[in-house]
Scaffold this motif. Sequence first.
Motif, PDB file in Angstrom:
ATOM      1  N   GLY A  30       0.789  -1.222   0.000  1.00 32.11           N
ATOM      2  CA  GLY A  30       0.000   0.000   0.000  1.00 32.11           C
ATOM      3  C   GLY A  30       0.820   1.270   0.000  1.00 32.11           C
ATOM      4  O   GLY A  30       0.262   2.363   0.140  1.00 32.11           O
ATOM      5  N   LEU A  31       2.140   1.142  -0.168  1.00 30.00           N
ATOM      6  CA  LEU A  31       3.024   2.305  -0.203  1.00 30.00           C
ATOM      7  C   LEU A  31       3.763   2.349  -1.530  1.00 30.00           C
ATOM      8  O   LEU A  31       3.866   1.345  -2.236  1.00 30.00           O
ATOM      9  CB  LEU A  31       4.041   2.236   0.941  1.00 30.00           C
ATOM     10  N   TYR A  32       4.296   3.531  -1.855  1.00 30.05           N
ATOM     11  CA  TYR A  32       5.017   3.717  -3.115  1.00 30.05           C
ATOM     12  C   TYR A  32       6.512   3.820  -2.816  1.00 30.05           C
ATOM     13  O   TYR A  32       6.977   4.799  -2.249  1.00 30.05           O
ATOM     14  CB  TYR A  32       4.500   4.963  -3.835  1.00 30.05           C
ATOM     15  N   TRP A  33       7.237   2.790  -3.194  1.00 25.31           N
ATOM     16  CA  TRP A  33       8.662   2.689  -2.916  1.00 25.31           C
ATOM     17  C   TRP A  33       9.460   3.189  -4.118  1.00 25.31           C
ATOM     18  O   TRP A  33       9.176   2.832  -5.259  1.00 25.31           O
ATOM     19  CB  TRP A  33       9.057   1.238  -2.649  1.00 25.31           C
ATOM     20  N   PRO A  34      10.494   3.983  -3.889  1.00 29.77           N
ATOM     21  CA  PRO A  34      11.331   4.421  -5.016  1.00 29.77           C
ATOM     22  C   PRO A  34      12.126   3.235  -5.564  1.00 29.77           C
ATOM     23  O   PRO A  34      12.794   2.526  -4.810  1.00 29.77           O
ATOM     24  CB  PRO A  34      12.250   5.470  -4.394  1.00 29.77           C
ATOM     25  N   TYR A  35      12.025   3.041  -6.848  1.00 28.06           N
ATOM     26  CA  TYR A  35      12.727   1.917  -7.474  1.00 28.06           C
ATOM     27  C   TYR A  35      14.206   2.263  -7.630  1.00 28.06           C
ATOM     28  O   TYR A  35      14.560   3.343  -8.094  1.00 28.06           O
ATOM     29  CB  TYR A  35      12.107   1.611  -8.836  1.00 28.06           C
ATOM     30  N   SER A  36      15.074   1.346  -7.204  1.00 32.05           N
ATOM     31  CA  SER A  36      16.514   1.560  -7.330  1.00 32.05           C
ATOM     32  C   SER A  36      17.220   0.212  -7.334  1.00 32.05           C
ATOM     33  O   SER A  36      16.610  -0.826  -7.065  1.00 32.05           O
ATOM     34  CB  SER A  36      17.050   2.412  -6.173  1.00 32.05           C
ATOM     35  N   GLU A  37      18.488   0.244  -7.622  1.00 36.81           N
ATOM     36  CA  GLU A  37      19.287  -0.977  -7.643  1.00 36.81           C
ATOM     37  C   GLU A  37      19.414  -1.583  -6.256  1.00 36.81           C
ATOM     38  O   GLU A  37      19.761  -2.763  -6.112  1.00 36.81           O
ATOM     39  CB  GLU A  37      20.689  -0.674  -8.183  1.00 36.81           C
ATOM     40  N   TYR A  38      19.125  -0.815  -5.200  1.00 37.27           N
ATOM     41  CA  TYR A  38      19.275  -1.300  -3.834  1.00 37.27           C
ATOM     42  C   TYR A  38      18.027  -2.019  -3.323  1.00 37.27           C
ATOM     43  O   TYR A  38      18.073  -2.688  -2.291  1.00 37.27           O
ATOM     44  CB  TYR A  38      19.590  -0.139  -2.889  1.00 37.27           C
ATOM     45  N   LEU A  39      16.924  -1.868  -4.024  1.00 39.62           N
ATOM     46  CA  LEU A  39      15.656  -2.424  -3.575  1.00 39.62           C
ATOM     47  C   LEU A  39      15.494  -3.854  -4.098  1.00 39.62           C
ATOM     48  O   LEU A  39      15.612  -4.097  -5.297  1.00 39.62           O
ATOM     49  CB  LEU A  39      14.502  -1.551  -4.077  1.00 39.62           C
ATOM     50  N   ASN A  40      15.248  -4.788  -3.199  1.00 41.96           N
ATOM     51  CA  ASN A  40      15.032  -6.179  -3.590  1.00 41.96           C
ATOM     52  C   ASN A  40      13.565  -6.367  -3.982  1.00 41.96           C
ATOM     53  O   ASN A  40      12.693  -6.330  -3.114  1.00 41.96           O
ATOM     54  CB  ASN A  40      15.407  -7.129  -2.451  1.00 41.96           C
ATOM     55  N   THR A  41      13.316  -6.534  -5.250  1.00 44.14           N
ATOM     56  CA  THR A  41      11.942  -6.634  -5.742  1.00 44.14           C
ATOM     57  C   THR A  41      11.601  -8.068  -6.130  1.00 44.14           C
ATOM     58  O   THR A  41      12.481  -8.890  -6.395  1.00 44.14           O
ATOM     59  CB  THR A  41      11.732  -5.719  -6.958  1.00 44.14           C
ATOM     60  N   THR A  42      10.316  -8.357  -6.173  1.00 43.58           N
ATOM     61  CA  THR A  42       9.829  -9.657  -6.631  1.00 43.58           C
ATOM     62  C   THR A  42       9.358  -9.523  -8.082  1.00 43.58           C
ATOM     63  O   THR A  42       9.226  -8.407  -8.605  1.00 43.58           O
ATOM     64  CB  THR A  42       8.677 -10.139  -5.742  1.00 43.58           C
ATOM     65  N   ALA A  43       9.103 -10.650  -8.712  1.00 44.96           N
ATOM     66  CA  ALA A  43       8.771 -10.662 -10.143  1.00 44.96           C
ATOM     67  C   ALA A  43       7.516  -9.850 -10.455  1.00 44.96           C
ATOM     68  O   ALA A  43       7.386  -9.282 -11.545  1.00 44.96           O
ATOM     69  CB  ALA A  43       8.604 -12.101 -10.620  1.00 44.96           C
ATOM     70  N   ASP A  44       6.586  -9.798  -9.504  1.00 46.51           N
ATOM     71  CA  ASP A  44       5.324  -9.096  -9.767  1.00 46.51           C
ATOM     72  C   ASP A  44       5.397  -7.608  -9.436  1.00 46.51           C
ATOM     73  O   ASP A  44       4.424  -6.883  -9.629  1.00 46.51           O
ATOM     74  CB  ASP A  44       4.181  -9.745  -8.976  1.00 46.51           C
ATOM     75  N   GLU A  45       6.528  -7.150  -8.935  1.00 46.07           N
ATOM     76  CA  GLU A  45       6.682  -5.727  -8.601  1.00 46.07           C
ATOM     77  C   GLU A  45       7.350  -5.012  -9.777  1.00 46.07           C
ATOM     78  O   GLU A  45       8.568  -4.857  -9.829  1.00 46.07           O
ATOM     79  CB  GLU A  45       7.498  -5.575  -7.317  1.00 46.07           C
ATOM     80  N   VAL A  46       6.524  -4.589 -10.687  1.00 47.79           N
ATOM     81  CA  VAL A  46       7.002  -3.969 -11.917  1.00 47.79           C
ATOM     82  C   VAL A  46       7.044  -2.453 -11.730  1.00 47.79           C
ATOM     83  O   VAL A  46       6.030  -1.835 -11.378  1.00 47.79           O
ATOM     84  CB  VAL A  46       6.092  -4.324 -13.104  1.00 47.79           C
TER      85      VAL A  46
END
Length: 302
Positions: A222-238
Motif C-alpha cells: 500500500g506504499l510507493y517505494w522508489p525503485y533503485s538498484e538497492y531495492l530487492n523486488t519480486t517478479a510481480d513488482e514492476v
Amino acid sequence: MTNQINWEFPQALEDEAIYILRETVAQFEKPVLLFSGGKDSITLVRLAQKAFYPGKIPFPLLHVDTGHNFPETIAFRDWLVNTLGLDIIVRNVQDSIDQGKVQEETGKYASRNALQTVTLLDAIEEGKFDACIGGARRDEEKARAKERIFSVRDEFGQWNAKMQRPELFDILNGKINIGENVRVFPISNWTELDVWNYIVREKLEIPTIYFSHEREIIERDGLYWPYSEYLNTTADEVPFRQKVRFRTVGDMTCTAAVLSEADKLEDIIAEIMEAKISERGARIDDKRSEAAMEKRKQAGYF
C-alpha cells in the motif's frame, strides 16, 4: 487553498533553538551536528549560523552515509557544504560491513538503516564527541516524544528513557560522566509545519526530492517505494513512472513516496495541512514493529 495558509512562524521557537545551541557549545567540549541532508538538519545549519554569527559555526557536521541515499540528497549535501564553507565528516556504512562489524540484511525488506548505528557510534568514539546535535522532533514519533533536549547516552551509546533527567524552566544540565555523551535536539518542540514555515521565511534551499517530480516507483504494502538498484523486488513488482515527492529523507530502501503535484513550497504546506498521517508514516523502517524506533534508539540510533 494556499491563500488560507498562516505564514506566521513562532519566533519563540527560533529563540529557544538558538539558546540550546549556544548552551551546547558552552557546556560541552566537542559537539558535532548530525547531518542527513534532510529539511530538519538543513534547518539546524541555518540556526547554527544565526546562533554564532558573525563567527563560523564552531563544530563540524557528521554524515553517516549508508551508500543507499538518494543521489539528490548527496548532491545537495556537497553543494551546501561547499557553498557555506562548512566542515563535514563523512563515515560510510560500507566500511562497517567490510570490517565485519555489521552484516548486510537480505530479503525483500532488506535495508541498511539499522546498520548505520554502529558506524555512528564508531564515529562518535573516534571523534571524542560529547554532544551530537540532531534534528529530531517530538511530533515525529512516540519514542522521540520521550526525549529530553539534552538526552543522555551511556558509555555504550545507548538510550534509556527511565534515566533521562527532568528539564525545568529551560535549565539544561550538560553534566555527564566519563564515557557518556548526549544527543541535543534544538528543534524538539517544533512541528513539521513549523519547519516548513521556517524554510519559507528563511528562503532555504532544500533537496529536489521534496518537490513533486516524476520517477520510477513500485507499489508494495500500500506504499510507493522508489525503485533503485538497492531495492530487492519480486517478479510481480514492476516499476512504473509516477509523479511523487518525499516528506522525509532516509535510505532509498526505507523511505516511501507520496503521490503529489506539489512543486512549490506553499503547495507542500497546504498538502501537509490536509494530510491524515505524519511524515514518519512514510518511513518503512518504523513499521517493522510497534516499538521499532525505540529499539533503534536504545541501541544508539540518532
